[in-house]
Design a protein around this motif. Structure first.
Motif, PDB file in Angstrom:
ATOM      1  N   SER A 167      -4.609   4.858  -4.038  1.00 50.35           N
ATOM      2  CA  SER A 167      -5.960   5.377  -4.223  1.00 50.35           C
ATOM      3  C   SER A 167      -6.049   6.093  -5.566  1.00 50.35           C
ATOM      4  O   SER A 167      -5.169   6.877  -5.930  1.00 50.35           O
ATOM      5  N   THR A 213     -15.140  -0.667   3.079  1.00 47.94           N
ATOM      6  CA  THR A 213     -14.575  -1.684   2.193  1.00 47.94           C
ATOM      7  C   THR A 213     -13.907  -1.019   1.001  1.00 47.94           C
ATOM      8  O   THR A 213     -14.531  -0.213   0.300  1.00 47.94           O
ATOM      9  N   ALA A 214     -12.650  -1.359   0.755  1.00 44.97           N
ATOM     10  CA  ALA A 214     -11.916  -0.809  -0.386  1.00 44.97           C
ATOM     11  C   ALA A 214     -12.212  -1.626  -1.635  1.00 44.97           C
ATOM     12  O   ALA A 214     -12.495  -2.830  -1.566  1.00 44.97           O
ATOM     13  N   LEU A 243     -11.273   5.064  -1.251  1.00 46.65           N
ATOM     14  CA  LEU A 243     -11.262   3.603  -1.164  1.00 46.65           C
ATOM     15  C   LEU A 243     -11.415   2.911  -2.518  1.00 46.65           C
ATOM     16  O   LEU A 243     -11.520   1.688  -2.577  1.00 46.65           O
ATOM     17  N   LEU A 270      -9.321   1.864  -5.462  1.00 49.69           N
ATOM     18  CA  LEU A 270      -7.879   1.687  -5.590  1.00 49.69           C
ATOM     19  C   LEU A 270      -7.501   1.184  -6.986  1.00 49.69           C
ATOM     20  O   LEU A 270      -8.286   0.509  -7.647  1.00 49.69           O
ATOM     21  N   LEU A 273     -11.229  -5.576   1.640  1.00 52.22           N
ATOM     22  CA  LEU A 273     -10.915  -5.336   0.239  1.00 52.22           C
ATOM     23  C   LEU A 273     -11.657  -6.324  -0.640  1.00 52.22           C
ATOM     24  O   LEU A 273     -11.741  -7.515  -0.322  1.00 52.22           O
ATOM     25  N   TRP A 276       0.841  -1.192   0.000  1.00 48.52           N
ATOM     26  CA  TRP A 276       0.000   0.000   0.000  1.00 48.52           C
ATOM     27  C   TRP A 276       0.876   1.241   0.000  1.00 48.52           C
ATOM     28  O   TRP A 276       1.912   1.293   0.652  1.00 48.52           O
ATOM     29  N   ALA A 287     -18.003   1.412   0.147  1.00 47.52           N
ATOM     30  CA  ALA A 287     -16.970   2.352   0.589  1.00 47.52           C
ATOM     31  C   ALA A 287     -17.391   3.066   1.864  1.00 47.52           C
ATOM     32  O   ALA A 287     -16.563   3.306   2.762  1.00 47.52           O
ATOM     33  N   PRO A 328      -6.297  -0.214   3.786  1.00 49.12           N
ATOM     34  CA  PRO A 328      -7.652  -0.687   4.113  1.00 49.12           C
ATOM     35  C   PRO A 328      -7.628  -2.083   4.705  1.00 49.12           C
ATOM     36  O   PRO A 328      -6.786  -2.916   4.366  1.00 49.12           O
TER      37      PRO A 328
END
Length: 385
Positions: free
Chosen positions: A145, A54-55, A108, A110, A34, A22, A50, A31
Motif C-alpha cells: 500500500s 477495488t484496489a 487500496l 498500491l 484489482l 502482497w 476504493a 485485496p
C-alpha cells in the motif's frame, strides 16, 4: 444514476491476481479486486472504486500516485459530517469507525516494491534505507500500500532525527512500528516521582511494555543500576536497547522477554507500567500503544504486582483518565482493580496533557473535545497491602 465516469478495462485492465506477493505490516489481507491505474484515472472514480473495495495498482509515475492519494483523501474529507453525538463514548466509537474506514479506502492505492527495496516507478525516491529498516531483507518483489510505504518513510525520518525528551536530557529514536514518546507529560511524571525506599539498597526496576525504552533510560539516569524491560513487540525490545546504547546506558537496560513480567527474575524495588490508555481492540501495531484490548495489560500489571515487589518497593502506573471521560472505564473500576490485586495507593502525581488534540478545538465532535479538554494523566504510586 451517477455521473462519475468509470474507467474502462481497455485503459485500466482488470488484473486477475496480484503480479507479486502482497505485503502488509498490519496484517491487512490482500485485496480481492484489482485494476491497473495510471494518470487516466480521475480521482472521483478512484475514490469510488476504493470505497467499493477495488484496489488500484499504480503504473504511472510516483508523483502521480502521491497526487491521486492526496486527491482521494480530500474527497473523503468532503463526506457530509454525521450529527454530533452527545454521548462521548459513542462519539469516540464513531470517530474510530470513520478513521478505520478511511484507512481501508486509502490503503487500496498500491505500488510495486522490488527485492532491492526500490519502487520501480518513474521519479520514485530512494526508499531503500527506510524499507530495509522496516521490512528487513525481501526475497522477492512485493506489492504494498502506498499509504503504508509513506508511513515507512516517515517512521525512518523519526528514527534519524529522534524525539527530544527534556526530562531525559537527550533524544529517543523510535523504530518503525514502535509508538513514539511524543506526549512528554507522562515522562515528566516519572522524572518527578520520588523513588521508593527499597531502591536505595536494591536498585533494580522493571519497565513493562517498554516501547522505545524512554522510561527505562530515565530510570537509569535517575540512578537505578539495572532495568529489565519487556514488550510483546520484538521491534520495541530492539528499539529500547538501541536507545540505551545511544544514551550511553548499555548494560544498565536489559531485555527480559515478551511476557508482561520478566520470567525468573524475582522481585524488584520498582515496577513501572505505562499501559495503553484506552480499552479497545487495536487495529495496527501502532494502535497497540493506544488501545488495551479488554484492559488485559492493565489488569495483568495490577494482578501480578504484589508478588513482584520487594518490601518498601512500589509499582508506578502511568495512566490517562481519558477512558473515564469517554465512558469506557470508570474510576470505580480502576480503584476496584487496585484493591482486588492486594494493593494500596501511596500517592499520585497528576499533570495535564500538552498534545495538540487537547489544546486545539475539535471541529467534528464536541463530545470528544470536552473529554480531551478534561483529561488528566496520573502516576499512581502503588504498594502491597
Amino acid at each position: 444514476m451517477s455521473d462519475i465516469p468509470r474507467p474502462t478495462t481497455a485503459v485500466l485492465p482488470i488484473l486477475p491476481i496480484l503480479p507479486a506477493p502482497w505485503h502488509s505490516e498490519n496484517g491487512t489481507p490482500a485485496p480481492r479486486r484489482l485494476i491497473a491505474a495510471d494518470d487516466t484515472l480521475r480521482a472521483e472514480a478512484a475514490y469510488r472504486l476504493a470505497c467499493e473495495g477495488t484496489a488500484l495498482l499504480w503504473q504511472g509515475d510516483y508523483p502521480g500516485a502521491l497526487r491521486l492519494l492526496h486527491a482521494m483523501r480530500r474527497r473523503a474529507g468532503r463526506r457530509r459530517p454525521r450529527p454530533a453525538l452527545a454521548v462521548p463514548g459513542e462519539a469516540f466509537r464513531q470517530h474510530r469507525r470513520e478513521r478505520a474506514r478511511l484507512a481501508r479506502v486509502l490503503g487500496l492505492l498500491l505500488v510495486p516494491l522490488d527485492a532491492g527495496h526500490r519502487v520501480p516507478l518513474h521519479r520514485a525516491p530512494d526508499v531503500r534505507e527506510a524499507c530495509s529498516a522496516a521490512y528487513g531483507p525481501l526475497l522477492d518483489n512485493r506489492i504494498v500500500s502506498l499509504r503504508e510505504l509513506l508511513g515507512v518513510i516517515g517512521a525512518h525520518q523519526w528514527l534519524i532525527r529522534g524525539v527530544e525528551v527534556p526530562a531525559l536530557g537527550g533524544r529517543i529514536h523510535p523504530h518503525y512500528g514502535v509508538f513514539s514518546p511524543v506526549r512528554g507529560e507522562y515522562v515528566d511524571l516519572v522524572a518527578r516521582a520520588p523513588l521508593p525506599p527499597a531502591a536505595r539498597n536494591h536498585p533494580t526496576a522493571y519497565d513493562l511494555g517498554t516501547g522505545t525504552g524512554v522510561l527505562a533510560a530515565l530510570l537509569a539516569r535517575r540512578g537505578l543500576r539495572r532495568i529489565l524491560v519487556t514488550d510483546t513487540n520484538p521491534r520495541a525490545l530492539a528499539c529500547a536497547l538501541d536507545n540505551a546504547h545511544r544514551l550511553g546506558l548499555t548494560g544498565r537496560v536489559e531485555t527480559a522477554g515478551s511476557g508482561l513480567y520478566p520470567p525468573g527474575h524475582g522481585r524488584a524495588a520498582l515496577v513501572v507500567c505505562n499501559p495503553p490508555w484506552l480499552p479497545g481492540r487495536p487495529s495496527s501495531t501502532l494502535d497497540e500503544g493506544v488501545y488495551d484490548r479488554d484492559s488485559r495489560m492493565l489488569r495483568g500489571f495490577l494482578d501480578g504486582l504484589a508478588d513482584r515487589l520487594l518490601p518498601g518497593g512500589e509499582g508506578w502506573l502511568i495512566l490517562s483518565d481519558l477512558a473515564e471521560h469517554l465512558g469506557l472505564r470508570s474510576r470505580a473500576d480502576l480503584l476496584g482493580a487496585v484493591s482486588r490485586a492486594g494493593l494500596r495507593i501511596t500517592g499520585r502525581l497528576d499533570t495535564v496533557p500538552r498534545h495538540r488534540r487537547a489544546t486545539t478545538p475539535d471541529r467534528v465532535d464536541p463530545a470528544l473535545r470536552a473529554a480531551r479538554s478534561a483529561e488528566v494523566t496520573s502516576l499512581w504510586r502503588l504498594a502491597s497491602v
